[in-house]
Design an enzyme around this catalytic site. Structure first.
Site, PDB file in Angstrom:
ATOM      1  N   GLU A 186      -5.150  -5.938  -0.104  1.00 59.90           N
ATOM      2  CA  GLU A 186      -6.404  -6.121  -0.833  1.00 59.90           C
ATOM      3  C   GLU A 186      -7.595  -6.038   0.120  1.00 59.90           C
ATOM      4  OE1 GLU A 186      -6.792  -9.233  -3.651  1.00 59.90           O
ATOM      5  OE2 GLU A 186      -4.732  -9.080  -4.367  1.00 59.90           O
ATOM      6  N   SER A 270      14.308  -2.433   3.800  1.00 62.13           N
ATOM      7  CA  SER A 270      15.728  -2.762   3.783  1.00 62.13           C
ATOM      8  C   SER A 270      16.462  -1.781   2.885  1.00 62.13           C
ATOM      9  CB  SER A 270      15.951  -4.191   3.261  1.00 62.13           C
ATOM     10  OG  SER A 270      15.176  -5.122   3.960  1.00 62.13           O
ATOM     11  N   ASP A 342       3.513  -7.031  -6.935  1.00 60.30           N
ATOM     12  CA  ASP A 342       2.244  -7.616  -6.519  1.00 60.30           C
ATOM     13  C   ASP A 342       2.151  -9.033  -7.072  1.00 60.30           C
ATOM     14  OD1 ASP A 342      -0.313  -8.347  -5.925  1.00 60.30           O
ATOM     15  OD2 ASP A 342      -1.274  -6.553  -6.735  1.00 60.30           O
ATOM     16  N   ASP A 345      -3.086 -12.585  -5.345  1.00 60.91           N
ATOM     17  CA  ASP A 345      -4.427 -12.129  -5.678  1.00 60.91           C
ATOM     18  C   ASP A 345      -5.464 -13.017  -5.018  1.00 60.91           C
ATOM     19  OD1 ASP A 345      -4.215  -9.802  -7.416  1.00 60.91           O
ATOM     20  OD2 ASP A 345      -3.234 -11.139  -8.840  1.00 60.91           O
TER      21      ASP A 345
END
Length: 794
Positions: A186, A270, A342, A345
């Protein structure tokens, strides 16, 4: 002469100190591994048999709690310093023992409140989990009471406090940070939009390629009823521009996190996959996993075989955490990779927004205490504050993140997996999973395979994609979480194969995971694994193990025609191009072409620095391979650099090749034929406290030449500026469900924490060379062993 004598005396004193440390380590800190000890807190007898590699095989007669008690005991015997360092990181108490140099780290850790989050998680756990954690804690404290402390405690002159149940949860919060965040993206996204406009976001942080493989298909999601609820597509990139002061505070915290080894670097990832019996030579599933994490000394993982009356689990544990994290029991096997939804925030609170606060005292070795005020809102911790907004009013920047919320029952999930005996119980366990979201692959001895991506995934208000900091208003809310029943999952897929490599989970028909997500790994590893697992004949466990070690570069395949069309500038560039023309793309230890290619790619990945500037972290603006490829194919604007006189991508290719060969010549000499990859590219396992102290770091740090490179299956992206491999397959397992005791596993260094102990790094070369040890609960497979009998104190 006087100076030489002084230097000689200093060296002599240093050698005496080292020698004294060696004697101490040998006589005091080596664990007792045979004989019998009486311990308070046990309810029955337990045997701990360490095999030839130092792996403990725990057998508890009376209860599963005794088995976890013994796991805590051996964890502390072998890795007490690692456990102490990890809990001090989680608590934000490094300055107490390391001095004021650790204050930035402690401020970051206290501000975010990792330990407070662990404290809030404990009451939410089930009674069984609480009982097992308490037994583990008692085992750790029994080992501490043996008073065989590692060398680090003597050098830093302190003794460990008693272990607590919260300490056993705390490190999982830092693992969640390492594996489950995008707040740094972000910050980068805001920087990109401010300098290049909204269109620049796709150039610097490109979305997942349209043709890239997804873990599940629409058909697999739909056939099992887990297609998900279509969401609202992204409608814009409106965000808030953070003022310089707030951005600087966040950059400081990011630097502190990175100094602790928590790096969200391109190429970190991974692999895991599961293959149905219809595709294997054994007729039963084969499950493979190799999580890619930061290298450390001692290694993160601790291999263990833990059995009580009903608990029968073997695989990779983490010192400080009870239970097996990755592995198998007698009926089912599981592996994990990072999903990367996600789940973080950044919010800008309104002026005067209600905040809670508390004052914390950071004790500093040799210095006065430091008082720190930490605050939090309904979203989460206040991570920055500034009065530089347009109206000059003070506003707080807060972070909302699933791992910091109350009611985290992830420990119930992991201990539940240890007990799961079938797909139903496996899914029931994962229903308690919160963070960090992982791709769990599954197989059982009955021939079934499956996949689940559990965890809390926020549902955002329509029109908000989560990619930039936003104001705290009605248009920017978490309205809930994706229900577990709608999370991606499949059971016995028709094609008998599930492959995950941190790539995109599902196509556009499944929306809950897609909004604003630019964190999917590039598709190269997943694509290559799919190639290797479709050879046209049944796959054996040996075939699967070989796939984990593959060093072929699909990045080279895509970039090859563009790179070979470069106009060389000078003799070194000409020779380097000639060598690349005949390269087969395998990044082996002997390959000189691998050195040329990786050095060139590293230069190309910096092409956005003139537009974005060079932040404190050298790879923070590094482009991915997909972004580099897109710029070169389109003659994109990031190629241009007016200060360097570069007008287009053709000139940028010439410039970067020249810079790469000059760099290699400075490191390896002027003969390109001698630029072997293994001479340049070495693993770097660093001690958390002393690894950066040149005088003594060598005692703990370990490294050796390693194959692989950027986005190869055996992932080994070189660190910018050094070419060191700091992230790697930290653990490998190949589990054969036709004969579970024929399964294999390996870690990066060894079981021990004593740098002069026989098991500190005895697995390192085996790991590098692709060898493994038996993942077996059968004593016939253990080789020479030593048994310690644990007896209840009367």
């Amino acid at each position: 002469m006087r100076l030489l004598r002084g230097l000689g005396l200093l060296l002599f004193v240093l050698l005496l100190v080292v020698f004294a440390g060696v004697l101490y380590a040998r006589k005091v800190s080596n664990p007792v591994v045979s004989g019998s000890v009486q311990l308070r807190g046990l309810t029955g007898n337990v045997t701990v048999t360490r095999d030839r590699w130092g792996v403990p095989h725990i057998r508890a007669q009376a209860s599963d709690a005794d088995a976890l008690y013994a796991l805590g005991f051996v964890h502390a015997q072998d890795r007490l310093w690692q456990m102490e360092f990890q809990r001090r990181v989680a608590q934000g108490r490094l300055s107490e023992v390391l001095g004021d140099a650790a204050l930035p780290q402690d401020r970051f850790l206290r501000t975010w409140g990792f330990y407070r989050a662990a404290q809030s998680a404990l009451p939410a756990l089930s009674p069984r989990t609480r009982t097992l954690i308490s037994a583990y804690t008692a085992g750790v404290n029994a080992a501490i009471a043996q008073d065989r402390l590692p060398l680090e405690f003597r050098l830093l002159r302190f003794r460990p406090e008693r272990w607590t149940d919260v300490d056993s949860i705390a490190w999982s919060k830092l693992m969640a940070y390492d594996l489950g965040g995008n707040w740094d993206q972000e910050l980068l996204g805001q920087r990109v939009v401010a300098r290049l406009g909204a269109a620049g976001l796709d150039a610097v942080l490109p979305p997942y390629p349209a043709g890239g493989p997804t873990i599940l298909s629409s058909q697999e999601l739909g056939s099992t009823g887990h297609l998900g609820t279509p969401g609202t597509p992204r409608t814009g990139l409106a965000g808030v521009t953070l003022p310089a002061g707030a951005a600087a505070q966040l950059a400081s915290q990011l630097a502190a996190a990175r100094s602790l080894g928590f790096v969200n670097a391109p190429g970190k990832g991974s692999n895991d996959w599961v293959i149905g019996g219809q595709r294997t030579s054994t007729g039963k599933p084969i499950l493979a996993d190799d999580p890619h994490l930061g290298l450390s000394a001692p290694m993160l993982w601790y291999l263990a075989d833990v059995q009580g009356p009903t608990l029968h689990a073997i695989g990779a544990s983490i010192p400080g955490l009870p239970g097996i994290v990755i592995g198998r029991n007698e009926r089912v096997a599981w592996g994990v990779t990072n999903v990367n939804p996600d789940v973080q925030d950044l919010f800008v609170e309104a002026p005067g927004a209600p905040l809670q606060s508390r004052t914390e005292v950071v004790r500093v070795k040799g210095k006065p205490d430091v008082k720190l005020t930490v605050q939090w809102s309904a979203h989460g911790p206040v991570v920055a504050r500034s009065d530089e907004w347009g109206d000059r009013q003070s506003r707080a920047v807060t972070l909302q993140w699933t791992a910091l919320e109350t009611g985290d029952t992830t420990f119930d999930a992991f201990l539940g997996l240890n007990y799961a005996r079938n797909w139903t119980e496996f899914r029931q366990a994962l229903g308690s999973y919160v963070a960090p979201s992982q791709n769990f692959v599954y197989a059982d001895v009955d021939g079934n395979i499956g996949y689940v991506a559990p965890g809390r995934v926020p549902v955002r208000t329509p029109g908000w994609d989560g990619s930039l900091p936003v104001p705290d208003d009605a248009a920017h809310r978490w309205t809930g979480y994706v229900p577990f029943s709608q999370l991606p999952q499949v059971y016995n897929p028709q094609d008998g194969l599930v492959v995950t490599a941190n790539n995109r989970v599902a196509p556009d028909t499944y929306r809950p995971f897609l909004a604003g997500n630019r964190m999917w790994a590039e598709p190269y590893r997943a694509e290559r694994i799919l190639q290797l697992l479709n050879p046209g004949h049944p796959l054996s466990p040996a075939d699967v193990a070989a796939a984990q070690l593959d060093t072929f570069s699909l990045v080279w395949r895509d970039l090859k025609p563009l790179l070979l069309a470069t106009q060389p500038d000078g003799a070194l560039s000409t020779q380097a191009l000639a060598l690349l023309r005949d390269w087969d793309g395998h990044e082996t230890l002997q390959s000189v072409q691998a050195s040329i290619f990786e050095a060139w790619l590293a230069q190309l990945q910096r092409m956005a620095q003139d537009e974005l500037g060079t932040p404190a972290q050298p790879d923070a603006t590094a482009l991915t391979s997909v972004a580099v490829l897109a710029q070169l194919r389109q003659d994109g604007p990031l190629c241009r650099d007016t200060r360097a006189g570069v007008r287009d991508c053709a000139q940028e290719l010439t410039r970067t090749l020249s810079a790469a060969t000059a760099d290699l010549a400075g490191r390896l000499g002027t003969d390109p034929a001698r630029w072997a990859w293994g001479d340049l590219h070495r693993s770097y396992s660093k001690h958390g406290a002393f690894g950066g102290v040149s005088a003594i770091g060598w005692i703990w740090n370990r490294g050796l030449p390693t194959p692989g490179g950027t986005d190869t299956v055996d992932v080994a992206r070189p660190e910018p500026g050094t070419f060191r491999q700091t992230h790697a397959p930290s653990y490998r397992q190949v589990i054969d469900l036709s004969n579970p005791n024929a399964s294999r596993y390996i870690g990066t260094l060894g079981q021990g924490g004593n740098p002069i102990g026989s098991h500190y790094a005895d697995l390192q070369r085996l790991w590098r060379d692709g060898q493994t040890i038996p993942m077996s609960s059968d004593p016939a497979d253990w080789g020479r062993s030593e048994t310690l009998n644990l007896r209840p104190a009367r």
